[in-house]
Design a protein around this motif. Structure first.
Motif, PDB file in Angstrom:
ATOM      1  N   PHE B 232       0.837  -1.192   0.000  1.00 47.26           N
ATOM      2  CA  PHE B 232       0.000   0.000   0.000  1.00 47.26           C
ATOM      3  C   PHE B 232       0.868   1.235   0.000  1.00 47.26           C
ATOM      4  CE2 PHE B 232      -4.232  -1.504   0.357  1.00 47.26           C
ATOM      5  CZ  PHE B 232      -4.169  -2.724   1.014  1.00 47.26           C
ATOM      6  N   LEU B 233       1.129   1.798  -1.181  1.00 48.71           N
ATOM      7  CA  LEU B 233       1.862   3.062  -1.253  1.00 48.71           C
ATOM      8  C   LEU B 233       0.875   4.198  -1.049  1.00 48.71           C
ATOM      9  CD1 LEU B 233       3.963   2.206  -4.404  1.00 48.71           C
ATOM     10  CD2 LEU B 233       4.816   2.402  -2.090  1.00 48.71           C
ATOM     11  N   PRO B 234       1.363   5.383  -0.653  1.00 45.14           N
ATOM     12  CA  PRO B 234       0.416   6.494  -0.461  1.00 45.14           C
ATOM     13  C   PRO B 234      -0.315   6.870  -1.743  1.00 45.14           C
ATOM     14  CG  PRO B 234       2.494   6.991   0.562  1.00 45.14           C
ATOM     15  CD  PRO B 234       2.705   5.743  -0.213  1.00 45.14           C
ATOM     16  N   THR B 235       0.298   6.620  -2.907  1.00 42.38           N
ATOM     17  CA  THR B 235      -0.385   6.953  -4.148  1.00 42.38           C
ATOM     18  C   THR B 235      -1.359   5.866  -4.570  1.00 42.38           C
ATOM     19  OG1 THR B 235       1.518   6.030  -5.289  1.00 42.38           O
ATOM     20  CG2 THR B 235       1.410   8.418  -5.111  1.00 42.38           C
ATOM     21  N   GLY B 236      -1.265   4.702  -3.969  1.00 40.96           N
ATOM     22  CA  GLY B 236      -2.168   3.622  -4.344  1.00 40.96           C
ATOM     23  C   GLY B 236      -1.462   2.285  -4.220  1.00 40.96           C
ATOM     24  N   PRO B 237      -2.219   1.188  -4.129  1.00 44.29           N
ATOM     25  CA  PRO B 237      -1.581  -0.105  -3.907  1.00 44.29           C
ATOM     26  C   PRO B 237      -0.940  -0.691  -5.157  1.00 44.29           C
ATOM     27  CG  PRO B 237      -3.967  -0.336  -3.873  1.00 44.29           C
ATOM     28  CD  PRO B 237      -3.684   1.106  -4.077  1.00 44.29           C
ATOM     29  N   LEU B 238       0.164  -1.382  -4.938  1.00 41.49           N
ATOM     30  CA  LEU B 238       0.865  -2.097  -6.006  1.00 41.49           C
ATOM     31  C   LEU B 238       0.712  -3.572  -5.688  1.00 41.49           C
ATOM     32  CD1 LEU B 238       2.995  -2.679  -8.203  1.00 41.49           C
ATOM     33  CD2 LEU B 238       4.724  -1.926  -6.660  1.00 41.49           C
ATOM     34  N   ALA B 239       0.055  -4.312  -6.563  1.00 39.33           N
ATOM     35  CA  ALA B 239      -0.217  -5.721  -6.305  1.00 39.33           C
ATOM     36  C   ALA B 239       0.480  -6.586  -7.333  1.00 39.33           C
ATOM     37  CB  ALA B 239      -1.724  -5.980  -6.346  1.00 39.33           C
ATOM     38  N   LEU B 240       1.099  -7.678  -6.847  1.00 40.72           N
ATOM     39  CA  LEU B 240       1.718  -8.664  -7.741  1.00 40.72           C
ATOM     40  C   LEU B 240       1.030  -9.989  -7.479  1.00 40.72           C
ATOM     41  CD1 LEU B 240       5.503  -7.844  -7.395  1.00 40.72           C
ATOM     42  CD2 LEU B 240       4.169  -7.706  -9.457  1.00 40.72           C
ATOM     43  N   SER B 426      -4.258   6.107   1.758  1.00 43.94           N
ATOM     44  CA  SER B 426      -3.817   7.114   0.786  1.00 43.94           C
ATOM     45  C   SER B 426      -3.041   8.237   1.402  1.00 43.94           C
ATOM     46  CB  SER B 426      -5.000   7.788   0.106  1.00 43.94           C
ATOM     47  OG  SER B 426      -5.866   6.879  -0.353  1.00 43.94           O
ATOM     48  N   THR B 427      -2.617   8.083   2.637  1.00 39.01           N
ATOM     49  CA  THR B 427      -1.946   9.210   3.246  1.00 39.01           C
ATOM     50  C   THR B 427      -0.604   8.786   3.809  1.00 39.01           C
ATOM     51  OG1 THR B 427      -2.089  10.772   5.071  1.00 39.01           O
ATOM     52  CG2 THR B 427      -3.221   8.720   5.342  1.00 39.01           C
ATOM     53  N   ASP B 428       0.337   9.747   3.925  1.00 38.38           N
ATOM     54  CA  ASP B 428       1.548   9.426   4.676  1.00 38.38           C
ATOM     55  C   ASP B 428       1.702  10.368   5.852  1.00 38.38           C
ATOM     56  OD1 ASP B 428       3.982  10.939   2.370  1.00 38.38           O
ATOM     57  OD2 ASP B 428       2.141  11.667   3.278  1.00 38.38           O
ATOM     58  N   PHE B 429       0.575  10.877   6.340  1.00 38.29           N
ATOM     59  CA  PHE B 429       0.556  11.735   7.526  1.00 38.29           C
ATOM     60  C   PHE B 429       0.926  10.863   8.731  1.00 38.29           C
ATOM     61  CE2 PHE B 429      -0.369  15.211  10.014  1.00 38.29           C
ATOM     62  CZ  PHE B 429      -1.407  15.023  10.915  1.00 38.29           C
ATOM     63  N   ALA B 430       2.019  11.258   9.413  1.00 38.71           N
ATOM     64  CA  ALA B 430       2.636  10.350  10.390  1.00 38.71           C
ATOM     65  C   ALA B 430       1.697   9.766  11.452  1.00 38.71           C
ATOM     66  CB  ALA B 430       3.838  11.027  11.044  1.00 38.71           C
ATOM     67  N   PRO B 431       0.838  10.549  12.119  1.00 41.62           N
ATOM     68  CA  PRO B 431      -0.025   9.930  13.136  1.00 41.62           C
ATOM     69  C   PRO B 431      -0.958   8.879  12.537  1.00 41.62           C
ATOM     70  CG  PRO B 431      -0.032  12.292  13.390  1.00 41.62           C
ATOM     71  CD  PRO B 431       0.681  12.014  12.129  1.00 41.62           C
ATOM     72  N   LEU B 432      -1.500   9.147  11.342  1.00 47.39           N
ATOM     73  CA  LEU B 432      -2.392   8.159  10.716  1.00 47.39           C
ATOM     74  C   LEU B 432      -1.623   6.903  10.348  1.00 47.39           C
ATOM     75  CD1 LEU B 432      -4.808  10.136   8.430  1.00 47.39           C
ATOM     76  CD2 LEU B 432      -5.387   8.601  10.265  1.00 47.39           C
ATOM     77  N   VAL B 433      -0.401   7.086   9.851  1.00 48.17           N
ATOM     78  CA  VAL B 433       0.410   5.926   9.499  1.00 48.17           C
ATOM     79  C   VAL B 433       0.674   5.087  10.742  1.00 48.17           C
ATOM     80  CG1 VAL B 433       2.661   5.163   8.705  1.00 48.17           C
ATOM     81  CG2 VAL B 433       1.505   7.006   7.527  1.00 48.17           C
ATOM     82  N   ALA B 434       1.017   5.768  11.846  1.00 47.45           N
ATOM     83  CA  ALA B 434       1.288   5.033  13.087  1.00 47.45           C
ATOM     84  C   ALA B 434       0.051   4.286  13.534  1.00 47.45           C
ATOM     85  CB  ALA B 434       1.749   6.009  14.167  1.00 47.45           C
ATOM     86  N   ALA B 435      -1.119   4.956  13.466  1.00 42.19           N
ATOM     87  CA  ALA B 435      -2.350   4.314  13.920  1.00 42.19           C
ATOM     88  C   ALA B 435      -2.665   3.097  13.065  1.00 42.19           C
ATOM     89  CB  ALA B 435      -3.504   5.315  13.872  1.00 42.19           C
ATOM     90  N   ARG B 436      -2.597   3.253  11.743  1.00 43.48           N
ATOM     91  CA  ARG B 436      -2.989   2.113  10.910  1.00 43.48           C
ATOM     92  C   ARG B 436      -1.970   0.987  11.004  1.00 43.48           C
ATOM     93  NH1 ARG B 436      -1.670   5.263   5.420  1.00 43.48           N
ATOM     94  NH2 ARG B 436       0.404   4.402   5.028  1.00 43.48           N
ATOM     95  N   SER B 437      -0.676   1.327  11.188  1.00 45.66           N
ATOM     96  CA  SER B 437       0.323   0.262  11.343  1.00 45.66           C
ATOM     97  C   SER B 437       0.088  -0.498  12.630  1.00 45.66           C
ATOM     98  CB  SER B 437       1.731   0.844  11.358  1.00 45.66           C
ATOM     99  OG  SER B 437       1.922   1.622  10.232  1.00 45.66           O
ATOM    100  N   PHE B 438      -0.238   0.242  13.692  1.00 41.24           N
ATOM    101  CA  PHE B 438      -0.523  -0.425  14.954  1.00 41.24           C
ATOM    102  C   PHE B 438      -1.716  -1.359  14.797  1.00 41.24           C
ATOM    103  CE2 PHE B 438      -0.638  -1.228  19.317  1.00 41.24           C
ATOM    104  CZ  PHE B 438      -1.930  -1.072  19.792  1.00 41.24           C
ATOM    105  N   GLY B 439      -2.762  -0.845  14.137  1.00 43.10           N
ATOM    106  CA  GLY B 439      -3.947  -1.665  13.916  1.00 43.10           C
ATOM    107  C   GLY B 439      -3.621  -2.926  13.130  1.00 43.10           C
ATOM    108  N   VAL B 440      -2.818  -2.774  12.086  1.00 45.62           N
ATOM    109  CA  VAL B 440      -2.454  -3.924  11.262  1.00 45.62           C
ATOM    110  C   VAL B 440      -1.658  -4.931  12.068  1.00 45.62           C
ATOM    111  CG1 VAL B 440      -0.883  -4.573   9.407  1.00 45.62           C
ATOM    112  CG2 VAL B 440      -2.594  -2.858   9.004  1.00 45.62           C
TER     113      VAL B 440
END
Lengths: 303, 463, 229
Positions: B232-240, B426-440
């Motif tokens: 999941f890149l901030p511009t959109g997901p890259l799937a293989l 779709s964001t790389d705003f640090a608090p959101l990234v931290a929250a979603r990474s923690f959730g994952v």
């Protein structure tokens, strides 16, 4: 009745709670857990025997580059506390400044600097080639023959005036990622060039002014801490001069000039220093040594 | 002579029970399922398709193309079960399908990853393979039954109107014929004329993203079990996604500028760019994008430099956390398509039903679009079977409404969930990234919840 | 001191089991090793938790029988049969516990109350709920016995040194092999109970998922606790 009297009154709840709580620590339970996980008595295949996967519980992680000393987070915290107090009390001891710099160089700060370098062609070249500045790599003997007012000549003259050498830079030891360690090392090595291009001397006052300039330009926390706390123990006349002349200069120039981390100093040694200054957007501040001499002579006159 | 007489006579309207517009997977599955079911096989069904499909699909099965086509979809076990139940799965070219047991999704900014493991969690099948298998089964059913499903290929629908007397939908076709039907089913894609005819609104928005597709071959450096990767890149997901024999199909959903840039690169640069996209940090990637956009000549060198640095830092144990590098591209497989979300207000109207992309479109990040369409077909066929066995008029809303009420809420939830996932990532705003990474990270360690998610997505949950 | 004597007893039993039915010439020159501390600890754990588990199963069936025998007399034979097999399992482990002087689970009163309560509650909820409870419990127990069997098969080798040649061929002692057979047989019987329960409409219970997952979770928690306390 007799049977009831023979029945001993014993406390049951508390001891059983304690024993059941403590039993978790018991060796039997740990051993049985290990058996379940297949860590003991398990016939190992040849391949597994060749893997040395057993590690003692507390083992330092591997160094990532020669000279790397991996530290745990609490060690970094202790280093920060010790070096910040030491740098405040005794700023002339280089070790404190060095340790303070490395313990406050958080990954996101260095990451930001590295991104700046990646987005600039000259910065990219520096990251790829990873040059290290030594008196040999800078060809100090040839520099004295460079044209006057060139960067190389000014650097050479400054080195002579201040009596320092580029070989005395301490290598970076405590930063984990090798590329970020290089970025910090590059900052340390370019520090003399920042002196040259601004003309600030290596006296305490000069270093403080340069720290603020670096902080506004590069954003490294150690420089910010230095600019904030270092003026506290110095002479009041010096502090007045700092705050009225040099700090405004540092703020203005540090912010508007181009990121200095991207400058490939070794390749522009022959460039005229005033041209370089105007390209980078730096104005030379008033010569500090002159100002200090004037202030001293004025005091002598008055006295 | 016959034709001359016909030209001068008033056009005799053909009457059918069901007309399916659209010969894509949804339309063909619907036709096959209706013909396969003993309850509905006697219905007179016409399938109208604007392009030529019979010959290309038959030749796909007889002489399969040497390379994998770039339109590939991931089928869930539930879809495959349905296709099997209508007898079509055995007609697919099985060698060109790849089932896989493992899906790994990882965050482009923080690297937080989620691992879904389940035997046959999904199967990759080329869209043409699906259509060809369905057509083959349809031909088989037609040969066994009296009432045959008529496929009118290379025939466009010029207009649809309500018959003045009966109010039944009447189509005028490009070959001059006109066709009236009891029930008109629109399987005709996002810009469905059937939907417009029925006056059904479709609401949604464009994601302002394009899906860039290509087919690659992985470098032959080590053995890997087929795995689906999504970063999941901030511009959109890259799937293989895995294809047989070490090939892989890529879907990179990204912004319009980057999609244009990706299509303008030459093949080697594109390969390096894809390898960079699966491994390098977002700062390095934005440097690479800028170099590519400004058409810098040393783009390849710079990407290689960063990839080498990354490979140097990677510990051997962590190598399996990233997909293998891609080393070859199937020429001509590069393409792009726009991504949008849409959901029709209703799936059924008087004598009209919508199935598949005509009813809903979604982001490809979970590979659910076609599978939702297949579930739609299953539900619609169930509703039609019930209606037919009770003697109802199949075009009546009473007969069709159970399909709408069964599928619309489920599709809506799935569309909503995928939309939210897209927005969260779709964001790389640090608090959101931290929250979603923690959730994952938390979710990744909760086995039962992951099993539940997998069950819902693949339609296998115990009812 | 106590550990030493326990090891002695174990050693004797190992030696005894090893010489059972073997030819004298082969065994005279073999020096058998002790089971290690870890292996002993694991055996203790196996016996403790299995005793507690079979006690639980015993009481669950007891409770179900009590609750269902009035309303559904047609189920009495099948429940009685399963219950009796559990009683046999329980007795086996009771004997093993005494023989090897293993500390039983301290929370045994809790297991008694809990299991009886679970049996009665699911019995009162109806036939399907009781069968679903059986299915859930037997699923967990099946997996649990499989795990134990795995460890018993792979990790219970002792050193057997031929005194003449000095060659060490690690072997699983006879009594451990007997233990493996026992666990394997009990596991098969438990899985038979599972199949019986499914046959008798376990999947018909409402709420199926909630009931089975909750019971499985409780069982796993109880197993973990009984292993340790």
């Amino acid at each position: 009745m007799l049977i009831v009297q023979q029945f001993q009154k014993r406390s049951f709840i508390i001891p059983s709670l304690i024993s059941s709580g403590l039993s978790y620590l018991s060796k039997d339970i740990r051993l049985a857990d290990k058996m379940e996980d297949g860590e003991l008595h398990f016939p190992k295949t040849e391949f597994e025997k060749s893997q040395n996967t057993s590690r003692p519980l507390f083992q330092r992680p591997e160094p990532n580059y020669p000279g790397h000393v991996p530290l745990y987070n609490f060690e970094k915290l202790l280093m920060f506390l010790g070096s910040s107090i030491g740098a405040f009390v005794n700023p002339t001891n280089n070790n404190f400044i060095v340790s303070l710099g490395e313990s406050t160089a958080f990954p996101w700060v260095l990451n930001r600097l590295r991104t700046q370098m990646l987005n600039d062609p000259s910065g990219r070249q520096i990251l790829k080639e990873r040059p290290h500045m030594t008196s040999k790599s800078l060809n100090l003997d040839e520099l004295k023959n460079y044209p006057d007012n060139s960067l190389g000549k000014s650097y050479f003259l400054w080195l002579e005036r201040e009596g320092v050498s580029p070989d005395t830079r301490v290598p970076v030891k405590y930063i984990t990622d090798p590329e970020l360690a290089f970025v910090f090392q590059r900052y340390r090595e370019c520090h003399d060039f920042y002196h040259t291009i601004t003309g600030l001397p290596i006296v305490r006052e000069g270093e403080i002014a340069l720290k603020l300039f670096e902080f506004m330009n590069l954003g490294i926390p150690m420089t910010g801490l230095g600019a904030l706390f270092a003026p506290i123990p110095i002479k009041s006349s010096q502090r007045r001069r700092l705050l009225s002349v040099y700090y405004p200069w540092a703020v203005k120039n540090g912010t508007i000039c181009k990121p200095l981390i991207n400058v490939y100093w070794e390749k522009i040694m022959k460039k005229d220093i005033d041209v370089l200054r105007s390209e980078l957007g730096i104005e030379k501040p008033p010569d500090m040594r002159e100002l200090r001499k004037k202030a001293r002579s004025k005091k002598k006159q008055v006295a | 002579m016959f034709q001359v007489i016909r030209r001068f006579a008033t056009s005799v309207s053909n009457v059918a029970d069901i007309v399916i517009i659209g010969g894509g997977p949804a339309g063909l599955t619907l036709g096959t399922a209706l013909k396969n079911s003993p309850v509905t096989k006697h219905l007179k069904i016409h399938l109208v398709e604007g392009g030529k499909i019979i010959e290309p699909l038959n030749s796909f099965l007889e002489t399969p193309p040497p390379n994998y086509l770039n339109r590939v979809v991931s089928l869930t076990p539930s879809t495959i079960g349905f296709l099997d139940s209508i007898g079509a799965w055995s007609h697919f070219n099985q060698e060109r399908t790849q089932s896989y047991d493992d899906i790994v999704t990882y965050d482009g900014v923080s690297g937080a990853r989620m691992n879904f493991e389940h035997p046959d969690i999904a199967t990759m099948v080329e869209t043409t393979n699906i259509q060809a298998g369905l057509l083959s089964r349809l031909n088989e059913l037609n040969s066994q039954q009296e009432v045959k499903l008529v496929i009118q290929e290379d025939t466009k629908v010029t207009s649809i109107a309500k018959d003045s007397i009966t109010q039944w939908p009447t189509l005028k076709l490009s070959n001059g014929d006109s066709l009236t039907c009891r029930l008109l089913v629109g399987c005709d894609g996002y810009n469905s004329p059937v939907r417009h005819f029925a006056g059904i609104e479709s609401r949604g928005w464009s994601y302002n993203r394009w899906g860039v597709v290509a087919t690659f071959k992985f470098a032959d450096t080590e053995f890997r079990f087929p795995t689906g990767w999504q970063r999941f890149l901030p511009t959109g997901p890259l799937a293989l996604l895995p294809l047989p024999n070490g090939y892989t199909s890529m879907v990179w959903s990204t912004t319009p500028e980057l999609a244009e840039m990706l299509l303008s690169l030459d093949e080697t640069e594109f390969l390096s760019m894809v390898n960079a996209g699966t491994r390098l940090s977002t700062e390095e990637l934005s440097m690479i994008y800028d170099l590519a956009k400004s058409k810098s000549p040393d783009l390849l060198e710079q990407i290689q430099w960063r990839l080498n640095l990354f490979a140097g830092k990677l510990k051997p144990a962590d190598e399996e956390n990233f997909p293998l590098q891609v080393s070859e591209i199937v020429t001509g497989s590069r393409a792009r398509f726009p991504l949008k979300l849409s959901h029709a207000d209703t799936y059924v109207e008087d004598r009209v039903a919508l199935v598949g992309d005509a009813a809903h479109t979604t982001h490809p990040l979970a590979g659910q679009g076609l599978n939702m369409g297949q579930e739609d077909v299953k539900s619609l066929v169930g509703a039609l079977e019930r209606a037919t066995s009770r003697g109802l008029d199949i075009g009546n809303s009473l007969a069709l409404e159970p399909y709408f009420s069964e599928r619309w809420p489920q599709n809506h939830v799935l569309l909503g969930v995928m939309d939210k996932i897209h927005k969260i990532y779709s964001t790389d705003f640090a608090p959101l990234v931290a929250a979603r990474s923690f959730g994952v990270d938390v979710l990744n360690s909760l086995g039962p919840i992951k099993d539940f998610m997998v069950g819902r997505i693949s339609g296998n949950s115990k009812r | 001191m106590i550990r030493h004597s326990r090891n002695l007893i174990k050693l004797q039993s190992v030696r005894y089991a090893s010489t059972k039915g073997k030819e004298n010439s082969a065994t005279e020159n073999l020096r058998l090793g002790y089971l290690s501390d870890a292996q002993n600890a694991y055996m203790d754990r196996v016996i403790r938790v299995d005793q507690a588990g079979e006690l639980g199963a015993n009481f669950i069936y007891n409770g179900q029988y009590l609750a269902l025998s009035h309303k559904r007399p047609d189920l009495k034979p099948i429940l009685k049969h399963m219950w009796e097999q559990e009683i046999h399992h329980h007795n086996t482990f009771n004997n093993l516990q005494v023989e090897r002087r293993v500390r039983p689970s301290l929370l045994t009163p809790l297991w008694k109350v809990g299991a009886m309560g679970l049996g009665i509650a699911t019995g009162l909820m109806g036939k399907e709920a009781a069968m679903a409870c059986t299915e859930a419990v037997e699923t967990v127990i099946g997996g649990h016995y499989n795990q134990q069997l795995r460890v018993l098969t792979n990790q219970f080798h002792v050193d057997v040194v031929n005194e003449e040649t000095g060659v060490n061929t690690p072997t699983v002692p006879e009594e451990i092999k007997d233990m493996q057979k026992l666990v394997s047989q009990f596991r098969d019987e438990e899985l038979e109970h599972l199949d019986t329960a499914v046959e008798h409409d376990a999947h018909g219970a409402r709420p199926y998922w909630l009931l089975t997952e909750a019971i499985k979770l409780t069982c796993r928690g109880a197993i973990w606790t009984a292993e340790r306390v």
